[in-house]
Design an enzyme around this catalytic site. Structure first.
Site, PDB file in Angstrom:
ATOM      1  CG  HIS A   1       5.806  -8.913   7.940  1.00  0.00           C
ATOM      2  ND1 HIS A   1       6.793  -8.060   7.424  1.00  0.00           N
ATOM      3  CD2 HIS A   1       4.718  -8.225   7.957  1.00  0.00           C
ATOM      4  CE1 HIS A   1       6.405  -6.981   7.517  1.00  0.00           C
ATOM      5  NE2 HIS A   1       4.896  -7.001   7.576  1.00  0.00           N
TER       6      HIS A   1
ATOM      7  CG  HIS B   1      -0.901  -5.359   2.107  1.00  0.00           C
ATOM      8  ND1 HIS B   1      -0.349  -5.108   3.187  1.00  0.00           N
ATOM      9  CD2 HIS B   1      -0.888  -4.163   1.383  1.00  0.00           C
ATOM     10  CE1 HIS B   1       0.170  -3.741   3.558  1.00  0.00           C
ATOM     11  NE2 HIS B   1      -0.300  -3.324   2.373  1.00  0.00           N
TER      12      HIS B   1
ATOM     13  CG  ASP C   1      -3.421  -7.844   8.739  1.00  0.00           C
ATOM     14  OD1 ASP C   1      -3.948  -6.818   9.057  1.00  0.00           O
ATOM     15  OD2 ASP C   1      -2.864  -8.168   7.694  1.00  0.00           O
TER      16      ASP C   1
ATOM     17  CB  SER D   1      -1.054  -0.027   1.261  1.00  0.00           C
ATOM     18  OG  SER D   1      -0.360  -0.303   2.385  1.00  0.00           O
TER      19      SER D   1
ATOM     20  NE  ARG E   1       2.042  -3.801  12.408  1.00  0.00           N
ATOM     21  CZ  ARG E   1       1.843  -3.857  11.110  1.00  0.00           C
ATOM     22  NH1 ARG E   1       1.578  -3.017  10.444  1.00  0.00           N
ATOM     23  NH2 ARG E   1       2.437  -4.849  10.107  1.00  0.00           N
TER      24      ARG E   1
HETATM   25  N1  HAX Z   1       0.947 -19.646   5.863  1.00  0.00           N
HETATM   26  C1  HAX Z   1       1.372 -20.622   4.941  1.00  0.00           C
HETATM   27  N2  HAX Z   1       2.309 -20.584   4.277  1.00  0.00           N
HETATM   28  C2  HAX Z   1       2.993 -19.484   4.330  1.00  0.00           C
HETATM   29  C3  HAX Z   1       2.696 -18.523   5.263  1.00  0.00           C
HETATM   30  C4  HAX Z   1       1.675 -18.824   5.979  1.00  0.00           C
HETATM   31  N3  HAX Z   1       1.214 -17.831   7.010  1.00  0.00           N
HETATM   32  N4  HAX Z   1       3.511 -17.496   5.252  1.00  0.00           N
HETATM   33  C5  HAX Z   1       4.604 -17.632   4.180  1.00  0.00           C
HETATM   34  N5  HAX Z   1       4.238 -18.851   3.689  1.00  0.00           N
HETATM   35  C6  HAX Z   1       4.918 -19.585   2.787  1.00  0.00           C
HETATM   36  C7  HAX Z   1       4.905 -18.788   0.999  1.00  0.00           C
HETATM   37  O1  HAX Z   1       3.513 -18.847   0.499  1.00  0.00           O
HETATM   38  C8  HAX Z   1       6.022 -19.259   0.536  1.00  0.00           C
HETATM   39  O2  HAX Z   1       5.508 -20.526  -0.143  1.00  0.00           O
HETATM   40  P1  HAX Z   1       6.038 -20.835  -1.436  1.00  0.00           P
HETATM   41  O3  HAX Z   1       7.456 -21.080  -1.462  1.00  0.00           O
HETATM   42  O4  HAX Z   1       5.433 -22.328  -1.624  1.00  0.00           O
HETATM   43  O5  HAX Z   1       5.302 -20.107  -2.489  1.00  0.00           O
HETATM   44  C9  HAX Z   1       6.827 -19.585   1.548  1.00  0.00           C
HETATM   45  O6  HAX Z   1       6.169 -19.810   2.903  1.00  0.00           O
HETATM   46  C10 HAX Z   1       8.062 -18.591   1.834  1.00  0.00           C
HETATM   47  O7  HAX Z   1       7.376 -17.445   2.004  1.00  0.00           O
HETATM   48  P2  HAX Z   1       8.112 -16.339   3.019  1.00  0.00           P
HETATM   49  O8  HAX Z   1       9.471 -15.895   2.332  1.00  0.00           O
HETATM   50  O9  HAX Z   1       8.105 -16.757   4.343  1.00  0.00           O
HETATM   51  O10 HAX Z   1       6.974 -15.109   2.967  1.00  0.00           O
HETATM   52  P3  HAX Z   1       6.820 -13.872   1.847  1.00  0.00           P
HETATM   53  O11 HAX Z   1       7.725 -12.652   2.139  1.00  0.00           O
HETATM   54  O12 HAX Z   1       6.934 -14.608   0.557  1.00  0.00           O
HETATM   55  O13 HAX Z   1       5.339 -13.419   2.369  1.00  0.00           O
HETATM   56  C11 HAX Z   1       3.456 -12.948   3.586  1.00  0.00           C
HETATM   57  C12 HAX Z   1       4.895 -12.861   3.313  1.00  0.00           C
HETATM   58  C13 HAX Z   1       2.888 -12.156   4.576  1.00  0.00           C
HETATM   59  C14 HAX Z   1       2.568 -12.482   2.020  1.00  0.00           C
HETATM   60  C15 HAX Z   1       3.383 -14.364   3.698  1.00  0.00           C
HETATM   61  O14 HAX Z   1       3.816 -14.955   5.017  1.00  0.00           O
HETATM   62  C16 HAX Z   1       1.492 -14.808   3.972  1.00  0.00           C
HETATM   63  O15 HAX Z   1       1.033 -15.118   2.782  1.00  0.00           O
HETATM   64  N6  HAX Z   1       1.046 -14.589   5.095  1.00  0.00           N
HETATM   65  C17 HAX Z   1      -0.411 -14.979   5.072  1.00  0.00           C
HETATM   66  C18 HAX Z   1      -1.273 -13.809   4.818  1.00  0.00           C
HETATM   67  C19 HAX Z   1      -1.058 -12.657   5.740  1.00  0.00           C
HETATM   68  O16 HAX Z   1      -1.067 -12.592   6.957  1.00  0.00           O
HETATM   69  N7  HAX Z   1      -0.784 -11.494   5.168  1.00  0.00           N
HETATM   70  C20 HAX Z   1      -0.627 -10.213   5.928  1.00  0.00           C
HETATM   71  C21 HAX Z   1       0.867  -9.787   6.279  1.00  0.00           C
HETATM   72  C22 HAX Z   1       1.001  -8.547   6.943  1.00  0.00           C
HETATM   73  C23 HAX Z   1       0.531  -7.317   6.171  1.00  0.00           C
HETATM   74  O17 HAX Z   1       0.896  -6.840   5.108  1.00  0.00           O
HETATM   75  N8  HAX Z   1      -0.565  -6.761   6.728  1.00  0.00           N
HETATM   76  O18 HAX Z   1      -1.415  -6.053   5.955  1.00  0.00           O
END
Ligand code: HAX
Length: 440
Positions: A318, A271, A373, A241, A327
């Site tokens: 994250h 996000h 979140d 964002s 937070r």
């Molecule tokens: N559950 C399951 N799998 C997860 C995970 C979770 N909570 N978090 C990461 N992973 C997976 C990823 O999908 C990725 O899998 P692939 O290699 O198969 O694609 C792997 O673990 C490595 O990911 P990472 O390097 O640890 O995490 P990223 O930096 O790529 O992504 C995210 C960060 C926040 C997008 C990710 O942790 C996620 O999808 N979390 C769940 C959704 C979420 O809570 N989002 C909010 C984040 C905070 C925010 O921005 N708030 O607004």
């Protein structure tokens, strides 16, 4: 010119001078080596942005102008005899770098109250949506509709010099922030409360009035809104964002267009929409088992099942953080004080105990800890704001504070249009081949 604007002008001129000499004297200093993997993997860790309002440390979490969330909860002005910080104070801090007095925060509150009247056509745009439309879709459309009010767009096409851009972006920022709660509350009341609109209460602070317009007059909910609006406001510049707002703003799109870009990014499930997904995920578990408070063993099995289905556990992980998000902790502290016996809140805490080792054991999730979140929905639900589709709009109203403050800074510092270099895979292959050849 208001005194806050004068102060911003003064501090931003100083900062621009500092940057000029920093870049002149040390501009050739490499900040990082960029690897091929980083380029393919979401540009993680590549320092290519300047965001003055806050800085994220992977272990410690966010600091706003050097202040941690616990410090802000202590130092920022409160509303009346409240205990939680007012986001007006955080806005002042992000803008000027100084902790505001009660009078300063009160002044911001008054300016926003004075500017809060939303033009009628914006309500008509909201009303043109089917009631089923997602609140974030309506919110983004309403921000675009409000763009007719942009002072920056008008002044730009009248030919103002670059040195004056910040001035009009500042004016748009103040007006836009002032109006967002009214727009958000209107969407909420239309979609969930039969269209019974609640008018603003000019005696309340920005968050208190927002809570009131949503239909919640419980002082504890107003306190929650103050905390919520403060902690969601900013998370340095690289999140979707903030980055999207900054990127679009760099083309000199006005603050309304820029914020809309940021909000469409916030609406993604990885996000800001994660707050909606967390509560859905927990409610699905509660329904499935027919209990409001599943055991830790049941939660563990549910997490395993989620992972097995190839889904993410929402609220966990994250891109930068490698510890529990402060937070999350701030919200947990609020819940311990106000609603420790709420079954959904207790479930959030049980997930917190159970999830990290399971996520860690996958061996691929870099951060097994909860993010912001993971907690917010349970608190909102406790006070009766149960419509989870609306949660990301609340996040958006708060996030506007940070990303719009940064937009003021972007223009005050005269940052250019953003244009990173992209490559093709063929280019990468040739690059690798040359690198290998040169070592032989
Ligand atoms: N559950 C399951 N799998 C997860 C995970 C979770 N909570 N978090 C990461 N992973 C997976 C990823 O999908 C990725 O899998 P692939 O290699 O198969 O694609 C792997 O673990 C490595 O990911 P990472 O390097 O640890 O995490 P990223 O930096 O790529 O992504 C995210 C960060 C926040 C997008 C990710 O942790 C996620 O999808 N979390 C769940 C959704 C979420 O809570 N989002 C909010 C984040 C905070 C925010 O921005 N708030 O607004």
């Amino acid at each position: 010119m208001g005194y806050v604007k004068d102060l911003f002008k003064e501090v931003s001129i100083k900062k621009a001078e500092e940057i000029k000499s920093l870049v002149k004297e040390h501009g050739d200093l490499p900040l990082a080596t960029v690897t091929l993997a980083q380029t393919y993997q979401g540009s993680r860790g590549i320092p290519t942005l300047v965001t003055e309002t806050s800085l994220l440390d992977s272990e410690e979490g966010i600091r706003f102008r050097g202040y941690s969330i616990p410090q802000l909860r202590e130092l920022l002005p409160k509303a009346g005899d409240g205990k939680e910080p007012c986001p007006e104070g955080l806005f002042y801090l992000m803008l000027t770098g100084e902790i505001p007095s009660d009078q300063d925060a009160g002044h911001i509150s008054e300016v926003w109250a004075r500017r809060s009247q939303v033009p009628n056509h914006v309500f008509k745009v909201i009303e043109s949506f089917p009631i089923s439309a997602h609140p974030m879709t309506q919110f983004c459309a309403a921000i675009l509709a409000l763009q007719t009010e942009s002072k920056f767009a008008k002044a730009y096409f009248e030919g103002i010099p670059k040195s004056e851009h910040w001035n009009y972006v500042y004016e748009d920022t103040m007006t836009l922030i002032a109006r967002l709660p009214r727009i958000a509350a209107y969407i909420y009341r239309r979609k969930y409360k039969g269209g019974i609109d609640i008018h603003p209460d000019g005696m309340l602070d920005w968050s208190g009035n927002f809570a009131h317009m949503l239909g919640f007059d419980d002082p504890a909910f107003q306190e929650l809104m103050r905390l919520y609006m403060t902690i969601h406001a900013d998370h340095e510049g690289g999140n979707v964002s903030a980055h999207a707002t900054h990127l679009v703003g760099s083309a000199l799109s006005d603050p309304y267009l820029s914020l809309c870009a940021g909000m469409t990014g916030l609406a993604g499930p990885l996000h800001g929409l994660a707050n909606q997904e967390v509560i859905r995920w927990i409610e699905e578990l509660q329904e499935k088992l027919g209990t409001q408070e599943p055991s830790k063993e049941q939660i563990a099995a549910y997490i395993e099942e989620t992972l097995k289905e190839g889904k993410v556990v929402p609220g966990y992980g994250h891109a930068v953080l490698r510890q529990t998000d402060p937070r999350f902790v701030a919200q947990m502290e609020f819940a311990k004080k106000h609603c420790p016996d709420d079954p959904t809140v207790r479930t959030v805490w049980n997930v917190y105990e159970v999830a990290p080792p399971i996520l860690e054991a996958t061996g691929k999730i870099k951060n097994p800890w909860p993010n912001v979140d993971a907690h917010s929905g349970a608190l909102l639900k406790h006070y009766g704001l149960v419509e989870e589709e609306f949660y990301t709009v609340l996040f958006g109203v708060s996030r506007a504070l940070g990303v719009l403050t940064s937009l003021c800074w972007d223009r005050a510092l005269g940052f250019p249009i953003e244009r990173p270099k992209s490559i093709t895979t063929n280019w990468a292959k040739e690059f690798v081949a040359k690198a290998i050849a040169s070592t032989k």
